[in-house]
Design a protein around this motif. Structure first.
Motif, PDB file in Angstrom:
ATOM      1  N   SER A  14       6.717   2.995 -11.820  1.00 16.30           N
ATOM      2  CA  SER A  14       7.328   2.711 -10.520  1.00 16.30           C
ATOM      3  C   SER A  14       8.305   1.545 -10.637  1.00 16.30           C
ATOM      4  O   SER A  14       7.928   0.464 -11.088  1.00 16.30           O
ATOM      5  N   ASP A  42       6.310  11.771  -6.681  1.00 15.90           N
ATOM      6  CA  ASP A  42       5.473  11.264  -5.580  1.00 15.90           C
ATOM      7  C   ASP A  42       4.935  12.390  -4.697  1.00 15.90           C
ATOM      8  O   ASP A  42       3.925  12.225  -4.014  1.00 15.90           O
ATOM      9  N   HIS A  45       1.278  13.114  -5.252  1.00 14.99           N
ATOM     10  CA  HIS A  45       0.170  12.189  -4.966  1.00 14.99           C
ATOM     11  C   HIS A  45      -0.922  12.984  -4.244  1.00 14.99           C
ATOM     12  O   HIS A  45      -0.618  13.888  -3.448  1.00 14.99           O
ATOM     13  N   ARG A  49      -0.605   7.645   2.615  1.00 14.66           N
ATOM     14  CA  ARG A  49      -0.756   6.193   2.485  1.00 14.66           C
ATOM     15  C   ARG A  49      -2.103   5.691   3.037  1.00 14.66           C
ATOM     16  O   ARG A  49      -2.792   4.910   2.396  1.00 14.66           O
ATOM     17  N   HIS A  69      -2.006   4.635  -7.805  1.00 19.62           N
ATOM     18  CA  HIS A  69      -1.146   5.816  -7.907  1.00 19.62           C
ATOM     19  C   HIS A  69      -0.883   6.229  -9.359  1.00 19.62           C
ATOM     20  O   HIS A  69      -0.456   7.339  -9.634  1.00 19.62           O
ATOM     21  N   HIS A 100       8.650   7.525   1.978  1.00 18.93           N
ATOM     22  CA  HIS A 100       8.344   6.122   1.702  1.00 18.93           C
ATOM     23  C   HIS A 100       8.710   5.194   2.847  1.00 18.93           C
ATOM     24  O   HIS A 100       8.052   4.183   3.057  1.00 18.93           O
ATOM     25  N   LEU A 133       6.181   9.801 -12.244  1.00 17.85           N
ATOM     26  CA  LEU A 133       5.228   9.048 -13.066  1.00 17.85           C
ATOM     27  C   LEU A 133       4.546   9.861 -14.166  1.00 17.85           C
ATOM     28  O   LEU A 133       4.132   9.305 -15.175  1.00 17.85           O
ATOM     29  N   LYS A 165      10.912  -3.435  -9.519  1.00 20.85           N
ATOM     30  CA  LYS A 165       9.982  -2.932  -8.504  1.00 20.85           C
ATOM     31  C   LYS A 165       9.864  -3.913  -7.330  1.00 20.85           C
ATOM     32  O   LYS A 165       9.931  -3.511  -6.166  1.00 20.85           O
ATOM     33  N   ARG A 173      11.210  -1.158   1.168  1.00 23.90           N
ATOM     34  CA  ARG A 173       9.908  -0.626   1.597  1.00 23.90           C
ATOM     35  C   ARG A 173       9.086  -1.643   2.391  1.00 23.90           C
ATOM     36  O   ARG A 173       7.934  -1.389   2.739  1.00 23.90           O
ATOM     37  N   TYR A 175       7.630  -4.577   1.702  1.00 20.40           N
ATOM     38  CA  TYR A 175       6.461  -5.265   1.142  1.00 20.40           C
ATOM     39  C   TYR A 175       6.808  -6.708   0.783  1.00 20.40           C
ATOM     40  O   TYR A 175       7.964  -7.037   0.508  1.00 20.40           O
ATOM     41  N   ARG A 187      -2.563  -1.557 -10.966  1.00 18.77           N
ATOM     42  CA  ARG A 187      -2.097  -0.407 -11.732  1.00 18.77           C
ATOM     43  C   ARG A 187      -2.103  -0.631 -13.247  1.00 18.77           C
ATOM     44  O   ARG A 187      -1.804   0.300 -13.998  1.00 18.77           O
TER      45      ARG A 187
HETATM   46  O1  LIG Z   1       4.954   3.848  -6.680  1.00 13.72           O
HETATM   47  C1  LIG Z   1       4.892   4.959  -6.298  1.00 13.72           C
HETATM   48  C2  LIG Z   1       5.354   6.025  -7.172  1.00 13.72           C
HETATM   49  O2  LIG Z   1       6.293   5.604  -8.066  1.00 13.72           O
HETATM   50  C3  LIG Z   1       4.320   5.378  -4.983  1.00 13.72           C
HETATM   51  O3  LIG Z   1       4.882   6.557  -4.575  1.00 13.72           O
HETATM   52  C4  LIG Z   1       4.570   4.442  -3.913  1.00 13.72           C
HETATM   53  O4  LIG Z   1       4.109   3.206  -4.251  1.00 13.72           O
HETATM   54  C5  LIG Z   1       3.897   4.953  -2.643  1.00 13.72           C
HETATM   55  O5  LIG Z   1       3.000   4.084  -2.150  1.00 13.72           O
HETATM   56  P1  LIG Z   1       3.170   3.392  -0.725  1.00 13.72           P
HETATM   57  O6  LIG Z   1       3.591   4.452   0.210  1.00 13.72           O
HETATM   58  O7  LIG Z   1       1.804   2.850  -0.448  1.00 13.72           O
HETATM   59  O8  LIG Z   1       4.203   2.316  -0.907  1.00 13.72           O
END
Ligand SMILES: O=C(CO)[C@H](O)[C@H](O)COP(=O)(O)O
Ligand SMILES: Nc1ncnc2c1ncn2[C@@H]1O[C@H](COP(=O)(O)OP(=O)(O)OP(=O)(O)O)[C@@H](O)[C@H]1O
Length: 293
Positions: A14, A42, A45, A49, A69, A100, A133, A165, A173, A175, A187
Motif C-alpha cells: 500500500s 482492493d 478485500h 471498512r 489488509h 476509499h 497487493l 503512504k 483519505r 487519516y 501490517r
Molecule cells: O491499503 C489498502 C490496500 O492497498 C486498503 O485498501 C486500504 O487501506 C483500505 O482501508 P481503509 O478503507 O480502512 O482505509
C-alpha cells in the motif's frame, strides 16, 4: 498462463505506487490500441471498512495482533484466483470496487468504506490488468501467480514506501500520521510473510530509491521527487533483454548487476515504456493470433 487471454499483474504494497504505474500502462494500452479489463486488488478485500475494524478488534482480543489488509485471509484470494483463471480460459472475469474516499464515492454512488456490486468484465478485451497487493501470491492453498503472463513488482525502499503512504493517506483519505503509523506497524508481519515473497515471483521489479535523507519517514514534509531518486530495475530472467539498447536510450543509466539496471528517477516513465511496450505488443499479438485459430 494463457495464449488467448493474457493476464498482467502489477503488485505492490500500500503506497508503493501501483496506481501510479497503472497510469503508465493505460498510456501504453491507449497508444497500442489494446483493450484491457481492469481489476483493482482492493476489490477482493473480504470485509468492508466497518467489518474490518470489528474483525481486527475480534482478532486482537483473541491475541492475534497481526491481522490486516495484507493478511491472506483478509482477502478473497480464491475468488481472485478464480477471476484470473476464468479470464485466462474464457476472456471473462468478475470484479467490483472498494470505495476509499468521497471522490470515489461520487464516481461509484457508494459511500466510502463500502464495495460496489460485483460485475462481469472482459467483453471485447485483449487482456486482464490487475493492480494491487496480492497479484503474485503462490501458496499451497491459493495460486494467483500461475495465471499471470506478466508480473511486475513496484517496490520502493521501505522508508520511501511509508512516506508515500503517509502522505497519500493524509492528503486524500483523511487519516492522521499516527493512524497511518499504526496501520503500518500492524501490517508488518504480513508485509514480511505475504507481500515480499511475491517479489521473487515477479518478472520485473521497479525499486525506487531516494537519494535524499529519509531516515525519519514519519516527519518527512514531502515525498522525495523523481529528481531526488534512482530506480533499480531487476529482470528475473535477463535472457532476451537488450541492456545495451536500454542503457543507451536511458541517459545516465547503468548496469549494476547482470540482471539489473539503475536509472535516474525522472526516467521511470520512459523506461517503463521502452521495456514494457514490446512485451505487451508480443503477448497481445500472440493472443490475437491464437483467438483467430
Ligand atoms: O491499503 C489498502 C490496500 O492497498 C486498503 O485498501 C486500504 O487501506 C483500505 O482501508 P481503509 O478503507 O480502512 O482505509
Ligand atoms: N514514482 C513516483 N514518484 C513520486 N511519487 C510517487 C511515485 N509513485 C508513487 N508516488 C506517490 O506515492 C503515493 C502513493 O502512490 P499510489 O497511490 O500509486 O500507491 P498505491 O500502491 O496504488 O497505493 P494503494 O494500493 O494503497 O492504493 C501517491 O501520492 C503518489 O503520487
Amino acid at each position: 498462463m494463457s495464449q488467448k487471454y493474457p493476464v498482467i499483474s502489477v503488485v505492490g504494497s500500500s503506497g508503493a505506487g501501483t496506481s501510479t504505474v497503472k497510469h503508465t500502462f493505460e498510456q501504453i494500452f491507449r497508444r497500442e490500441g489494446v483493450n484491457a479489463a481492469m481489476i483493482e486488488g482492493d476489490a477482493f478485500h473480504r470485509f468492508n471498512r466497518m467489518e474490518m475494524k470489528a474483525e481486527v478488534e475480534r482478532r486482537n482480543n483473541a491475541g492475534d495482533h497481526t491481522f490486516s489488509h495484507f493478511s491472506l485471509d483478509a482477502n478473497l484470494l480464491s475468488e481472485l484466483e478464480n477471476s484470473f483463471r476464468a479470464f485466462s480460459e474464457t476472456g471473462r472475469g468478475r470484479t467490483r470496487n472498494y470505495v476509499h474516499d468521497t471522490d470515489e464515492a461520487q464516481k461509484y454512488g457508494v459511500p466510502p468504506g463500502h464495495f460496489t456490486e460485483w460485475r462481469d468484465i472482459g467483453e471485447d478485451c485483449d487482456l486482464l490488468f490487475y493492480e494491487g497487493l496480492h497479484g503474485a501470491v503462490a501458496t499451497d492453498a491459493v495460486n494467483v501467480a500461475q495465471y499471470a503472463d506478466m508480473k511486475i513488482g513496484v517496490v520502493p525502499v521501505i522508508n520511501l514506501e511509508w512516506i508515500q503512504k503517509i502522505h497519500r493517506d493524509r492528503a486524500t483519505r483523511g487519516y492522521t500520521t499516527e493512524a497511518v503509523q499504526d496501520v503500518i506497524l500492524r501490517r508488518m508481519y504480513s508485509y514480511a510473510h505475504e507481500i515480499t515473497p511475491q517479489f521473487t515471483q515477479t518478472d520485473i521489479n521497479f525499486q525506487r530509491v531516494p537519494v535524499v535523507d529519509t531516515s525519519n519517514p514519519f516527519v518527512a514534509r514531502w515525498i522525495p521527487t523523481a529528481d531526488e531518486s534512482l530506480v533499480v530495475i531487476r529482470f528475473r530472467n535477463p535472457r532476451g533483454i537488450d541492456f545495451a539498447y536500454l542503457t543507451s536510450m536511458l541517459h545516465d543509466s547503468w548496469m549494476s548487476r547482470a540482471n539489473s539496471i539503475v536509472i535516474p528517477g525522472n526516467k521511470l516513465d520512459l523506461a517503463m515504456q521502452l521495456i514494457l511496450t514490446p512485451m505487451i505488443e508480443r503477448i497481445v499479438e500472440r493472443a490475437r493470433r491464437a483467438r483467430k485459430l
